[in-house]
Design a protein around this motif. Structure first.
Motif, short mmCIF file in Angstrom:
data_model
loop_
_atom_site.label_atom_id
_atom_site.label_comp_id
_atom_site.label_asym_id
_atom_site.label_seq_id
_atom_site.Cartn_x
_atom_site.Cartn_y
_atom_site.Cartn_z
N ASN A 1 20.95 48.23 -97.30
CA ASN A 1 21.09 49.91 -97.09
C ASN A 1 20.08 50.54 -97.55
O ASN A 1 19.58 51.90 -97.74
N LEU B 1 18.85 46.36 -89.08
CA LEU B 1 19.40 47.76 -89.05
C LEU B 1 18.84 48.32 -87.94
O LEU B 1 17.83 48.69 -87.81
N ARG C 1 21.09 51.11 -86.14
CA ARG C 1 21.66 52.57 -85.88
C ARG C 1 21.44 53.41 -86.94
O ARG C 1 21.20 53.02 -88.41
N ASP D 1 21.44 57.38 -88.24
CA ASP D 1 22.18 58.65 -87.71
C ASP D 1 21.32 60.02 -88.50
O ASP D 1 21.68 61.17 -88.46
N VAL E 1 20.86 57.82 -92.64
CA VAL E 1 21.13 56.42 -93.08
C VAL E 1 21.10 55.21 -92.20
O VAL E 1 21.29 55.60 -90.63
N TRP E 2 20.34 54.12 -92.38
CA TRP E 2 20.10 52.91 -91.34
C TRP E 2 21.34 52.04 -91.68
O TRP E 2 21.39 51.72 -93.03
N GLU E 3 22.16 51.77 -90.65
CA GLU E 3 23.48 50.95 -90.77
C GLU E 3 23.16 49.57 -90.54
O GLU E 3 22.47 49.60 -89.51
N PRO E 4 23.45 48.55 -91.43
CA PRO E 4 23.18 47.02 -90.99
C PRO E 4 24.09 46.85 -89.81
O PRO E 4 25.14 47.25 -89.58
N ASP E 5 23.50 46.02 -88.90
CA ASP E 5 23.95 45.48 -87.52
C ASP E 5 25.37 44.76 -87.94
O ASP E 5 25.28 43.98 -88.70
N SER E 6 26.15 44.87 -86.91
CA SER E 6 27.31 43.55 -87.07
C SER E 6 27.46 43.29 -85.38
O SER E 6 26.77 43.99 -84.58
N ARG F 1 13.73 48.77 -84.51
CA ARG F 1 14.81 48.66 -85.58
C ARG F 1 14.12 48.07 -86.82
O ARG F 1 12.77 47.92 -87.00
#
Length: 767
Positions: free
Chosen positions: A263, A296, A298, A300, A303-308, A505
């Protein structure tokens, strides 16, 4: 009704019931401790905890068999616990090795301090030393004292079951993992056993004969039914539930930077006061590679969100991922890297990019083809040893300059930006890259600008200036302050690249490490430390794939491909001076050391305002809080009952006032059997306990009219009822001993009463 219907159970039967309840408490504690082993490694402390718990419960059982006061049981249990703790941890300062003296008690703070240090620097599952072992054994012994009284004195086994379940859940909350079905079943069985034994002992105490058998059969059938449902739900339904989400190690307290925080809160890890080795690397490549753990994409704006994405099982042998699709004219280099993990506890596995085969792993691991990362839903990277084979694209400078960025296979997440991008970000990106002839040249210009003397690497400056984050506002302020660490450089680079319409990314992982001097099978070994936890950006080039860049000033190796006319392509892994650049002096001096407290660059854990708690700390504090909560809960529940009954009595409900009078008497040790009539109980209060006959007769007459004549409540009489109850209660308390009043406040016996309403005479069934 025969005399046998009100007789007490035989002494032998009573002793057996007490012994079985104590055994149930012990089994419950054992069952609740099983999940704890995922956070704290079992060992000598486990033997000590179980031995002290057994001694505490046996001493309490002995007191109850001798029919001594419940407070005596508490005192003796605490004394036994202290003596045994002294014998185990304080023999050198104790009288005769077991009786604690002033020096023994003086050593306790140092043990707690040592435990705190172990918690702060340990990696789950922590192997406890003396300090943490003392805290654990003491906590389990304290839990035994509390549960013993909740079950055997207060007779509230359900409350004890709730406490045991809560203790067992804390490790799972701290480190999410798959459901441990045997542990759940064992805990459920112990709670049901406690409930069943409590029901049986109560039934024997109040009835006998045919009714005992009938009630016993009913209770047994209920317990069996509950157990059957629990087994079906646990064994059949739980595996069908959605699997736990991928857990992200917080990196804020489970060790000195010994987690991977996806995060972008890496500052908490890097500012840890001690640097430790987390893994070693040997490789067939010319130099050690960067090790990626999580990507990461995404963003917004905050926050950079970890990929899944869709995952595939990592096979024991064979490729996990297909090779990276590259254009036919791009050279490829095949390298095998062996990684040995030590003090790194993370569900994300550090691997070189773009690894296709990962072999030698223990446990169940998943590969995510979308970002070529390897992750476990319940396992850990700790103590893993594995090999990764990667086929790395090696474009020349001419080749990468001719390639456009982006591709049809990419989603929109790698380009998306919020609508309110601060003007400084886009304006600066366009200014720095003005005149660039290709996307690659623009990215190199950005990289060079960040690595120039205009920027400074610092772990402390973002905290002091208040922009220690990766959001849009933090990026804007970073571009103004021009000082920060890898998170700020990587986030700013990626956002600026997106303002130039380039897919970018962020990757979280580790720098290549430093040479250790040892050689294994002709390959040099590299050691990676906790201070080399890192974040860097990547940009996608069509026909080549994701290309890493290194904007962080003074760290790592800048990306710089060379001309094909001078001997082929190059990427960061080919740079000759990589190892010197990968671990600059800035990295070591900005990470404070234990032997330099308060020196330049020293930042204590949590200084940035983020709480630093570990799973072990959560577990210990939760046990303490549960123990304290269990100690005060009975009195709180009793106070709530008293207020409720007195409100109803004030409204004219005579049965509520009578119920409160009975409960107050029971709390003070005055028996009030359910089979005793209001008139008989009132007579005992007046004759044996000096209660005021006027007040007692007022309440008795009113309750008899309400119960037997079904007289409606009279609100006008309510104040008289409540005043009478208050006066009788005060009179009974005044006659009671201080110890009895204390017991009534802390462990009110009335909570175990099955009924507070006067009984209605019902003929005994015939036949």
């Amino acid at each position: 009704m025969s005399a046998s219907d009100t007789s007490s159970p035989s002494p032998a039967r009573r002793r057996r019931d007490l012994a079985l309840l104590s055994l149930g408490v012990y089994a419950g504690i054992v069952a609740a401790l099983l999940p704890v082993f995922s956070v704290i490694a079992p060992g000598a402390w486990t033997v000590g905890a179980l031995a002290v718990t057994a001694a505490v419960l046996l001493s309490g059982l002995a007191v109850r068999v001798l029919r001594l006061n419940a407070l005596v049981a508490t005192v003796i249990e605490l004394g036994v616990g202290v003596i045994l703790l002294t014998a185990i941890f304080g023999r050198s300062t104790a009288l005769l090795g077991v009786i604690p003296g002033p020096a023994t008690f003086a050593s306790v703070p140092s043990l707690f301090a040592a435990a705190s240090e172990e918690i702060r620097l340990g990696v789950a599952p922590v192997v406890p030393a003396t300090g943490l072992s003392f805290v654990l054994v003491a906590a389990v012994a304290g839990l035994a004292v509390v549960l013993d009284h909740v079950v055997l004195t207060a007779r509230m086994p359900l409350l004890a079951g709730v406490g045991l379940v809560a203790v067992s859940l804390i490790p799972t909350i701290a480190i999410p993992a798959a459901v441990d079905v045997p542990a759940v079943l064992l805990l459920a069985a112990t709670v049901l056993f406690l409930l069943r034994m409590d029901v049986r002992s109560r039934t024997r105490a109040g009835t006998s004969g045919r009714r005992v058998a009938a009630r016993a059969r009913g209770a047994s059938a209920t317990a069996i039914g509950i157990a059957a449902v629990a087994v079906v739900v646990t064994v059949a339904a739980v595996p069908l539930l959605p699997q736990p989400a991928l857990r992200f190690a917080s990196g804020t307290g489970t060790g000195a930077g010994t987690t991977i925080n996806p995060n972008l809160e890496l500052g908490n890890d890097l500012r840890q006061p001690r640097e430790v080795d987390v893994l070693t690397v040997t490789t067939t490549a010319a130099t050690a590679p960067y090790l990626r753990a999580v990507t990461l994409s995404r963003f917004d704006g905050s926050v950079w969100e970890p990929d899944s994405g869709d995952a595939v099982a990592v096979p024991a042998e064979g490729p996990v991922f297909d090779p990276v699709p590259v254009d036919g004219d791009i050279a490829l280099a095949d390298a095998t890297t062996t990684i040995t993990v030590g003090d790194l506890d993370s569900p994300w596995l550090p691997v070189p990019y773009p690894a296709s085969t990962v072999s030698g792993l223990e446990g169940e691991w998943l590969g995510i083809p979308e970002n070529r990362t390897v992750v476990s839903r319940s396992g850990s990277s700790r103590d893993q040893e594995y090999s990764a084979q990667a086929i790395v694209p090696r474009p020349t400078l001419e080749q990468i300059r001719t390639r456009p960025v982006g591709g049809d296979e990419l989603g929109g997440a790698v380009r998306d930006l919020p609508a309110d991008v601060p003007a400084i970000i886009g304006d600066t990106a366009r200014s720095v890259t003005a005149g660039s002839q290709s996307p690659y040249d623009a990215l190199v210009a950005l990289q060079s600008w960040f690595r120039s003397s205009q920027f400074r690497y610092s772990l402390e400056a973002p905290v002091e200036a208040g922009f220690d984050g990766a959001g849009m506002d933090a990026v804007a302020q970073f571009l103004q302050e021009r000082t920060g660490y890898c998170v700020h450089f990587a986030s700013a680079f990626a956002v600026m690249a997106r303002t130039l319409d380039m897919p970018a990314r962020i990757v979280v992982g580790y720098l290549p490490g430093t040479r250790s001097g040892s050689i294994e099978q002709g390959n040099t070994e590299f050691v990676v430390t906790s201070s080399q936890l890192h974040a860097w950006p990547e940009v996608y080039f069509r026909g080549i794939g994701w290309v890493p860049f290194e904007p962080t000033n003074s760290l790592g190796v800048p990306t710089n491909f060379v001309s094909g006319t001078t001997g082929g392509g190059s990427d960061p892994a080919d740079t000759p001076d990589q190892q010197d650049a990968a671990v600059p002096e800035a990295t070591r001096t900005t990470a404070p050391q234990l032997d330099d407290p308060g020196g330049a660059g020293t930042v204590t854990a949590g200084q940035d305002g983020t709480a630093t708690t570990s799973p072990v700390a959560v577990l210990l504090w939760t046990v303490v809080i549960l123990a304290l909560g269990a100690a005060v809960l009975p009195s709180a529940v009793r106070a709530g009952q008293r207020r409720s009954r007195m409100r109803r009595a004030l409204g004219g409900d005579a049965t509520a006032g009578w119920g409160e009078l009975r409960a107050s008497a029971v709390d003070l040790g005055i028996p009030s059997p359910d089979v005793e009539s209001p008139r008989a109980f009132a007579t005992r209060l007046i004759e044996e306990h000096d209660a005021d006959d006027t007040d007692v007769d007022l309440l008795r007459d009113a309750v008899e009219r309400a119960v037997y004549a079904e007289e409606a409540a009279d609100p006008a009489a309510g104040p008289a009822f409540t005043d009478a109850v208050a006066r009788v209660r005060a009179r009974l308390r005044a006659r009671a001993t201080p110890a009895r009043r204390l017991a009534a406040a802390v462990l009110p016996r009335s909570l175990t009463m099955r009924s507070v309403s006067p009984p209605v005479a019902v003929p005994e069934p015939v036949g």
